[in-house]
Design a protein around this motif. Structure first.
Motif, mmCIF file in Angstrom:
data_model
loop_
_atom_site.group_PDB
_atom_site.id
_atom_site.type_symbol
_atom_site.label_atom_id
_atom_site.label_comp_id
_atom_site.label_asym_id
_atom_site.label_seq_id
_atom_site.Cartn_x
_atom_site.Cartn_y
_atom_site.Cartn_z
ATOM 1 N N GLY A 33 0.793 -1.222 0.000
ATOM 2 C CA GLY A 33 0.000 0.000 0.000
ATOM 3 C C GLY A 33 0.823 1.268 0.000
ATOM 4 O O GLY A 33 2.048 1.261 -0.143
ATOM 5 N N VAL A 34 0.130 2.402 0.202
ATOM 6 C CA VAL A 34 0.770 3.719 0.121
ATOM 7 C C VAL A 34 0.538 4.526 1.389
ATOM 8 O O VAL A 34 0.649 5.753 1.376
ATOM 9 C CB VAL A 34 0.247 4.497 -1.106
ATOM 10 N N THR A 35 0.207 3.844 2.473
ATOM 11 C CA THR A 35 0.059 4.516 3.761
ATOM 12 C C THR A 35 0.861 3.754 4.811
ATOM 13 O O THR A 35 1.128 2.560 4.655
ATOM 14 C CB THR A 35 -1.415 4.574 4.213
ATOM 15 N N PRO A 181 -6.166 14.976 -0.227
ATOM 16 C CA PRO A 181 -4.784 15.457 -0.251
ATOM 17 C C PRO A 181 -3.837 14.408 0.339
ATOM 18 O O PRO A 181 -4.205 13.644 1.238
ATOM 19 C CB PRO A 181 -4.850 16.698 0.644
ATOM 20 N N VAL A 182 -2.616 14.367 -0.165
ATOM 21 C CA VAL A 182 -1.606 13.480 0.415
ATOM 22 C C VAL A 182 -1.072 14.118 1.702
ATOM 23 O O VAL A 182 -1.237 15.318 1.932
ATOM 24 C CB VAL A 182 -0.442 13.235 -0.570
ATOM 25 N N ASP A 225 4.653 11.523 -0.801
ATOM 26 C CA ASP A 225 5.262 11.340 -2.126
ATOM 27 C C ASP A 225 4.512 10.314 -2.975
ATOM 28 O O ASP A 225 5.041 9.826 -3.967
ATOM 29 C CB ASP A 225 6.722 10.906 -1.980
ATOM 30 N N LYS A 226 3.285 9.994 -2.578
ATOM 31 C CA LYS A 226 2.536 8.953 -3.283
ATOM 32 C C LYS A 226 1.254 9.501 -3.918
ATOM 33 O O LYS A 226 0.220 8.838 -3.921
ATOM 34 C CB LYS A 226 2.178 7.814 -2.322
ATOM 35 N N ALA A 227 1.318 10.698 -4.460
ATOM 36 C CA ALA A 227 0.155 11.233 -5.175
ATOM 37 C C ALA A 227 -0.145 10.344 -6.375
ATOM 38 O O ALA A 227 0.765 9.835 -7.033
ATOM 39 C CB ALA A 227 0.433 12.665 -5.626
ATOM 40 N N ASN A 250 -8.467 9.881 -6.051
ATOM 41 C CA ASN A 250 -7.420 10.690 -6.660
ATOM 42 C C ASN A 250 -6.707 11.452 -5.552
ATOM 43 O O ASN A 250 -7.277 12.378 -4.959
ATOM 44 C CB ASN A 250 -8.019 11.647 -7.684
ATOM 45 N N ALA A 251 -5.476 11.035 -5.242
ATOM 46 C CA ALA A 251 -4.696 11.687 -4.183
ATOM 47 C C ALA A 251 -3.835 12.792 -4.801
ATOM 48 O O ALA A 251 -2.964 12.520 -5.638
ATOM 49 C CB ALA A 251 -3.814 10.659 -3.474
ATOM 50 N N LEU A 252 -4.106 14.031 -4.390
ATOM 51 C CA LEU A 252 -3.409 15.195 -4.931
ATOM 52 C C LEU A 252 -2.472 15.800 -3.896
ATOM 53 O O LEU A 252 -2.606 15.545 -2.689
ATOM 54 C CB LEU A 252 -4.425 16.256 -5.370
ATOM 55 N N SER A 253 -1.565 16.622 -4.376
ATOM 56 C CA SER A 253 -0.748 17.404 -3.442
ATOM 57 C C SER A 253 -1.666 18.354 -2.683
ATOM 58 O O SER A 253 -2.783 18.650 -3.125
ATOM 59 C CB SER A 253 0.326 18.185 -4.198
ATOM 60 N N LYS A 254 -1.208 18.854 -1.556
ATOM 61 C CA LYS A 254 -2.060 19.721 -0.739
ATOM 62 C C LYS A 254 -2.475 20.983 -1.492
ATOM 63 O O LYS A 254 -3.627 21.430 -1.375
ATOM 64 C CB LYS A 254 -1.336 20.080 0.557
#
Length: 283
Positions: A33-35, A181-182, A225-227, A250-254
């Protein structure tokens, strides 16, 4: 002869490797995963897996050795006087208890962390319905529905004549993804308005039932770093079109998320409508 043999072995090895990749064997295991939470869950899973492998090796190893070393053809004679062994009883009672206690500690620690909703920075209410999702960004004035995208919906129809291999992310795409947001702890309030659904995104390590009249809670925090785009599905059989209600996040930058949220707020609450309602309210 040896060269031919080695060439054959290499060819077969290449074929096996290709079949291995195409068959998706690498996808049988859980994803890290990414968390941070999903990685901890993955680590716990692998700990339990290798523990089970070790136990199986020992148990089946002893069984195999006993079957072959003490078989009748080698003159083995059963000991009919052996009916009880205090030592064996103690060992096979204490050892499983020790294993359970040793595994309970990391399991309980991980379970507690999955329910730790403190310091959440964004709260989203997720409502499942037949057959899609509704996302409401609490305290932000944004609310929208997310359903199977039109391309997949058209291709899945009987007699459509559409080659599904030409549809990008067939049955795994939606018209409006959930946007987050990531590097932000996102709290989900998961419920449903008709039957039981289940919101599941493997990359986040989140799978939470959506039950009518009841609110479940979950959280995730995508690595900074996982957007990117992450996909999931409803994981609870919920009726005829259960297989057609995917989840896309959809994970975006803040900064990008802040811009998206502002644009969405303006779209759903245009200033012109607010200005027009002001005179009416004054009257």
């Amino acid at each position: 002869m040896m060269r031919k043999f080695l060439s054959t072995v290499a060819f077969l090895g290449l074929g096996v490797a290709t079949a291995h990749a195409e068959s998706g064997w690498s996808q049988l295991n859980m994803t890290p995963g990414v968390t941070a939470m999903s990685r901890q869950i993955y680590g716990l899973h692998m700990l339990m897996f290798w523990l089970c492998v070790g136990i199986a090796v020992v148990v089946f190893g002893v069984m195999t050795y006993s079957i072959f070393a003490f078989r009748k053809s080698r003159g083995a004679v059963a000991d009919t006087t052996l009916v009880h062994s205090t030592t064996v009883e103690i060992i096979w009672t204490i050892l499983p208890i020790a294993i359970l206690v040793a595994t309970a500690v990391p399991a309980a620690t991980t379970l507690i962390k999955t329910e730790d909703l403190r310091n959440s920075q964004l709260t989203i209410r997720v409502t499942g319905f037949q057959w899609g999702w509704n996302y409401e960004y609490l305290n932000n004035g944004v609310n929208y529905f997310s359903r199977l995208d039109r391309a997949s919906d058209a291709a899945r129809q009987l007699g459509s004549g559409i080659d599904v291999t030409t549809v990008p992310h067939y049955l795994l795409n939606v018209d409006k993804p959930l946007v987050v947001p990531v590097g932000t702890k996102v709290r989900l309030l998961v419920t449903a308005n008709d039957v039981i659904h289940s919101w599941w995104v493997p990359a986040f390590g989140v799978k939470k039932d959506a039950i009518p009249g009841f609110v479940n809670e979950a959280w995730f925090n995508v690595d900074a770093d996982k957007a990117g785009v992450y996909r999931g599905n409803c994981a609870e059989l919920c009726g005829r079109d259960h297989g057609f209600m995917p989840i896309v996040v959809n994970a975006l930058s803040k900064d990008d998320f802040a811009a998206w949220l502002k644009a969405k707020q303006l779209e759903q609450h245009p200033p012109a409508a607010a200005d027009a309602s002001a005179p009416a309210a004054a009257k």
